[in-house]
Design a protein around this motif. Sequence first.
Motif, PDB file in Angstrom:
ATOM      1  N   THR A 249       5.514 -12.578  -8.525  1.00 26.52           N
ATOM      2  CA  THR A 249       4.738 -11.886  -9.555  1.00 26.52           C
ATOM      3  C   THR A 249       3.281 -11.728  -9.134  1.00 26.52           C
ATOM      4  O   THR A 249       2.659 -10.684  -9.357  1.00 26.52           O
ATOM      5  N   GLY A 250       2.718 -12.767  -8.510  1.00 28.94           N
ATOM      6  CA  GLY A 250       1.347 -12.664  -8.028  1.00 28.94           C
ATOM      7  C   GLY A 250       1.188 -11.609  -6.945  1.00 28.94           C
ATOM      8  O   GLY A 250       0.191 -10.863  -6.933  1.00 28.94           O
ATOM      9  N   LEU A 251       2.149 -11.513  -6.035  1.00 30.58           N
ATOM     10  CA  LEU A 251       2.089 -10.487  -4.995  1.00 30.58           C
ATOM     11  C   LEU A 251       2.209  -9.084  -5.584  1.00 30.58           C
ATOM     12  O   LEU A 251       1.545  -8.146  -5.120  1.00 30.58           O
ATOM     13  N   LEU A 252       3.050  -8.934  -6.598  1.00 32.06           N
ATOM     14  CA  LEU A 252       3.170  -7.629  -7.254  1.00 32.06           C
ATOM     15  C   LEU A 252       1.865  -7.230  -7.934  1.00 32.06           C
ATOM     16  O   LEU A 252       1.450  -6.066  -7.876  1.00 32.06           O
ATOM     17  N   GLY A 253       1.219  -8.202  -8.581  1.00 34.98           N
ATOM     18  CA  GLY A 253      -0.060  -7.905  -9.221  1.00 34.98           C
ATOM     19  C   GLY A 253      -1.132  -7.506  -8.224  1.00 34.98           C
ATOM     20  O   GLY A 253      -1.888  -6.544  -8.439  1.00 34.98           O
ATOM     21  N   LEU A 254      -1.214  -8.211  -7.092  1.00 35.27           N
ATOM     22  CA  LEU A 254      -2.202  -7.884  -6.075  1.00 35.27           C
ATOM     23  C   LEU A 254      -1.901  -6.540  -5.407  1.00 35.27           C
ATOM     24  O   LEU A 254      -2.811  -5.732  -5.171  1.00 35.27           O
ATOM     25  N   SER A 255      -0.637  -6.282  -5.110  1.00 37.06           N
ATOM     26  CA  SER A 255      -0.276  -5.008  -4.488  1.00 37.06           C
ATOM     27  C   SER A 255      -0.537  -3.837  -5.419  1.00 37.06           C
ATOM     28  O   SER A 255      -0.952  -2.759  -4.983  1.00 37.06           O
ATOM     29  N   ASN A 256      -0.330  -4.036  -6.716  1.00 41.67           N
ATOM     30  CA  ASN A 256      -0.604  -2.966  -7.664  1.00 41.67           C
ATOM     31  C   ASN A 256      -2.100  -2.672  -7.742  1.00 41.67           C
ATOM     32  O   ASN A 256      -2.520  -1.510  -7.864  1.00 41.67           O
ATOM     33  N   PHE A 257      -2.918  -3.720  -7.663  1.00 38.04           N
ATOM     34  CA  PHE A 257      -4.373  -3.533  -7.640  1.00 38.04           C
ATOM     35  C   PHE A 257      -4.784  -2.721  -6.409  1.00 38.04           C
ATOM     36  O   PHE A 257      -5.584  -1.774  -6.509  1.00 38.04           O
ATOM     37  N   LEU A 258      -4.266  -3.078  -5.257  1.00 38.84           N
ATOM     38  CA  LEU A 258      -4.615  -2.364  -4.033  1.00 38.84           C
ATOM     39  C   LEU A 258      -4.114  -0.924  -4.047  1.00 38.84           C
ATOM     40  O   LEU A 258      -4.801  -0.006  -3.575  1.00 38.84           O
ATOM     41  N   LEU A 259      -2.934  -0.711  -4.586  1.00 34.89           N
ATOM     42  CA  LEU A 259      -2.394   0.644  -4.665  1.00 34.89           C
ATOM     43  C   LEU A 259      -3.243   1.531  -5.577  1.00 34.89           C
ATOM     44  O   LEU A 259      -3.483   2.703  -5.272  1.00 34.89           O
ATOM     45  N   TYR A 260      -3.719   0.958  -6.668  1.00 33.08           N
ATOM     46  CA  TYR A 260      -4.513   1.733  -7.625  1.00 33.08           C
ATOM     47  C   TYR A 260      -5.901   2.067  -7.082  1.00 33.08           C
ATOM     48  O   TYR A 260      -6.380   3.200  -7.229  1.00 33.08           O
ATOM     49  N   THR A 261      -6.543   1.098  -6.449  1.00 36.05           N
ATOM     50  CA  THR A 261      -7.919   1.289  -6.015  1.00 36.05           C
ATOM     51  C   THR A 261      -8.041   1.922  -4.632  1.00 36.05           C
ATOM     52  O   THR A 261      -8.974   2.702  -4.386  1.00 36.05           O
ATOM     53  N   SER A 262      -7.123   1.600  -3.727  1.00 33.68           N
ATOM     54  CA  SER A 262      -7.253   2.048  -2.341  1.00 33.68           C
ATOM     55  C   SER A 262      -6.436   3.286  -2.011  1.00 33.68           C
ATOM     56  O   SER A 262      -6.721   3.956  -1.014  1.00 33.68           O
ATOM     57  N   VAL A 263      -5.434   3.595  -2.822  1.00 31.41           N
ATOM     58  CA  VAL A 263      -4.577   4.745  -2.520  1.00 31.41           C
ATOM     59  C   VAL A 263      -4.679   5.811  -3.608  1.00 31.41           C
ATOM     60  O   VAL A 263      -5.020   6.968  -3.327  1.00 31.41           O
ATOM     61  N   TYR A 264      -4.392   5.423  -4.846  1.00 33.49           N
ATOM     62  CA  TYR A 264      -4.356   6.411  -5.926  1.00 33.49           C
ATOM     63  C   TYR A 264      -5.734   7.011  -6.207  1.00 33.49           C
ATOM     64  O   TYR A 264      -5.884   8.237  -6.297  1.00 33.49           O
ATOM     65  N   THR A 265      -6.764   6.168  -6.349  1.00 33.60           N
ATOM     66  CA  THR A 265      -8.095   6.670  -6.700  1.00 33.60           C
ATOM     67  C   THR A 265      -8.664   7.623  -5.649  1.00 33.60           C
ATOM     68  O   THR A 265      -9.143   8.711  -5.997  1.00 33.60           O
ATOM     69  N   PRO A 266      -8.640   7.312  -4.345  1.00 32.34           N
ATOM     70  CA  PRO A 266      -9.138   8.303  -3.372  1.00 32.34           C
ATOM     71  C   PRO A 266      -8.272   9.556  -3.297  1.00 32.34           C
ATOM     72  O   PRO A 266      -8.790  10.647  -3.047  1.00 32.34           O
ATOM     73  N   MET A 267      -6.962   9.414  -3.525  1.00 28.02           N
ATOM     74  CA  MET A 267      -6.074  10.555  -3.405  1.00 28.02           C
ATOM     75  C   MET A 267      -6.283  11.575  -4.527  1.00 28.02           C
ATOM     76  O   MET A 267      -5.893  12.745  -4.388  1.00 28.02           O
ATOM     77  N   LYS A 268      -6.909  11.163  -5.618  1.00 31.61           N
ATOM     78  CA  LYS A 268      -7.143  12.089  -6.729  1.00 31.61           C
ATOM     79  C   LYS A 268      -8.011  13.270  -6.319  1.00 31.61           C
ATOM     80  O   LYS A 268      -7.954  14.321  -6.953  1.00 31.61           O
ATOM     81  N   ARG A 269      -8.793  13.117  -5.276  1.00 27.05           N
ATOM     82  CA  ARG A 269      -9.675  14.184  -4.832  1.00 27.05           C
ATOM     83  C   ARG A 269      -9.163  14.884  -3.566  1.00 27.05           C
ATOM     84  O   ARG A 269      -9.907  15.671  -2.950  1.00 27.05           O
ATOM     85  N   LYS A 270      -7.901  14.587  -3.187  1.00 25.40           N
ATOM     86  CA  LYS A 270      -7.377  15.152  -1.950  1.00 25.40           C
ATOM     87  C   LYS A 270      -6.093  15.944  -2.132  1.00 25.40           C
ATOM     88  O   LYS A 270      -5.918  16.983  -1.497  1.00 25.40           O
ATOM     89  N   HIS A 271      -5.160  15.460  -2.974  1.00 22.25           N
ATOM     90  CA  HIS A 271      -3.855  16.114  -3.064  1.00 22.25           C
ATOM     91  C   HIS A 271      -3.216  15.810  -4.416  1.00 22.25           C
ATOM     92  O   HIS A 271      -3.485  14.765  -5.025  1.00 22.25           O
ATOM     93  N   ILE A 272      -2.348  16.702  -4.873  1.00 21.08           N
ATOM     94  CA  ILE A 272      -1.699  16.516  -6.169  1.00 21.08           C
ATOM     95  C   ILE A 272      -0.651  15.419  -6.142  1.00 21.08           C
ATOM     96  O   ILE A 272      -0.148  15.016  -7.196  1.00 21.08           O
ATOM     97  N   ILE A 273      -0.348  14.892  -4.965  1.00 24.26           N
ATOM     98  CA  ILE A 273       0.603  13.786  -4.888  1.00 24.26           C
ATOM     99  C   ILE A 273       0.058  12.541  -5.584  1.00 24.26           C
ATOM    100  O   ILE A 273       0.803  11.577  -5.820  1.00 24.26           O
ATOM    101  N   ASN A 274      -1.207  12.556  -5.960  1.00 21.64           N
ATOM    102  CA  ASN A 274      -1.779  11.412  -6.649  1.00 21.64           C
ATOM    103  C   ASN A 274      -1.062  11.116  -7.962  1.00 21.64           C
ATOM    104  O   ASN A 274      -1.020   9.959  -8.390  1.00 21.64           O
ATOM    105  N   THR A 275      -0.490  12.112  -8.614  1.00 18.98           N
ATOM    106  CA  THR A 275       0.239  11.873  -9.867  1.00 18.98           C
ATOM    107  C   THR A 275       1.475  11.017  -9.621  1.00 18.98           C
ATOM    108  O   THR A 275       1.777  10.101 -10.402  1.00 18.98           O
ATOM    109  N   TRP A 276       2.193  11.281  -8.554  1.00 20.67           N
ATOM    110  CA  TRP A 276       3.366  10.473  -8.224  1.00 20.67           C
ATOM    111  C   TRP A 276       2.960   9.055  -7.808  1.00 20.67           C
ATOM    112  O   TRP A 276       3.632   8.090  -8.169  1.00 20.67           O
ATOM    113  N   LEU A 277       1.863   8.938  -7.081  1.00 21.30           N
ATOM    114  CA  LEU A 277       1.368   7.612  -6.704  1.00 21.30           C
ATOM    115  C   LEU A 277       0.899   6.832  -7.923  1.00 21.30           C
ATOM    116  O   LEU A 277       1.145   5.623  -8.038  1.00 21.30           O
ATOM    117  N   GLY A 278       0.228   7.509  -8.847  1.00 24.20           N
ATOM    118  CA  GLY A 278      -0.194   6.836 -10.066  1.00 24.20           C
ATOM    119  C   GLY A 278       0.970   6.404 -10.929  1.00 24.20           C
ATOM    120  O   GLY A 278       0.899   5.378 -11.625  1.00 24.20           O
TER     121      GLY A 278
END
Length: 442
Positions: A249-278
């Motif tokens: 559960t702790g690993l899932l929480g940390l991975s979700n934080f990294l996915l949201y801040t390091s992948v989804y947030t920057p992708m919002k300004r690059k490609h529409i695939i950000n909706t699927w990542l979010g």
Amino acid sequence: MNRLLFSCISSRYGLTIHTIHKQSLYLISSINRSASTTSLIFCRNYASAPRPKLSEVTNTDEWIANSTSTVKSNEKLRRSFIDLASSTSTTKTTTSTASQPFCDPPIKADDVETKHTFKETEQEVAILPADLNKNAHVSIRQLCDYYTRLSKKNLTILVATTAAYGFVVAPLPVNIPLLACVTLGTVLTSASANTINQLMEIPYDAQMKRTRNRVLVLGQMSYRHAIGFATVTLISGVTLLTLGCNTLTGLLGLSNFLLYTSVYTPMKRKHIINTWLGSIVGAIPPVMGWTACTGSIDSGALLLAFLLYAWQFPHFNSLSWNIRREYDRAGYKMMCVSHERLCLATSLRYSVMILLSCSLIAPAIDMTTWLFALDTLPVNGYLIYLSYKFYRQRDAQSSRKLFRYSLIHLPLLFTLMVIHRQVKSQTHPSSSSRNELIPVPM
């Protein structure tokens, strides 16, 4: 200019030539002073209006163009006036660019009521308040309000609720201390992720009506304070999920934080695939609740993840539809901006997938009883109906109805799932009788 005047007057009028020469020098010096004054006024008014054209910077350009005969001399004088204005404004300004990160040009602190920084884009100038004054005093009540706004209170409550539902839906009796740990840990990690998201999007949030009143945009909290808050909540949340629940559960929480801040947030300004990542980010919290209860990921956890993943398309697409022009102005690459038909189609498509998952898959894997399939038919059927209206009409009213119902649909769906869930007779993970299922008494 002197040569031009000299050619028009005879040599015998030497005194007259001398007088005109003095007048021309005085005129040129007055032009320089007016250029300097105009440059200061221009710097003061820059924060409230887009950059003016060159002809609007000084009113002497028209005189220069009329009093010179060649294009070369005209351009030379024009450049000298611009250099004079820029050098004067630079020496007069007390605030440096290094202290105002998004500021061009810098603004004097005494020219405006509060410090501002601003980010210029191709569309407009976004005014951004700077850091909080070090001498400002904030009450405990105000500080708590700032923390809740940094955490995006409504979104954090929704995420923590889905994690709690995932724990309750899991096929084991409810353990209150474990439920409290996974819920509070999810709240803390979600608050940290949302704070980092706002830190990364300050100049863009200032350009949207929906986000321009956020804490960091208004300068109500310093950047260091926000970073410290995000750090403390992340460490506390991951520690609570790991030690209070389990390592998975702790690993899932940390991975979700990294996915949201390091992948989804920057992708919002690059490609529409950000909706699927979010949508993946939103699908992980119920899995965290499931793993906190069972200690493993199985078919039930995957079904919960898919339900949350699919639900976010009608929910977010309907929300973003009415503000798609703001997204476009702020530079976000959203599906509703560049692929409107795809935005409408995905909402309808995933609404149908939700109905099929609840009516067929959930009872088939013994996650719920078959009554769950019958009870969820009207709930999911109305979601499909509103998604179809949104697909056909493409207007603000249909999108607003779909968004409002999506907020009701999810808790209804999970409540029915809790009512019709099946639990295992033993609570110990290694018990040999965990596979025996009994229906929950109604």
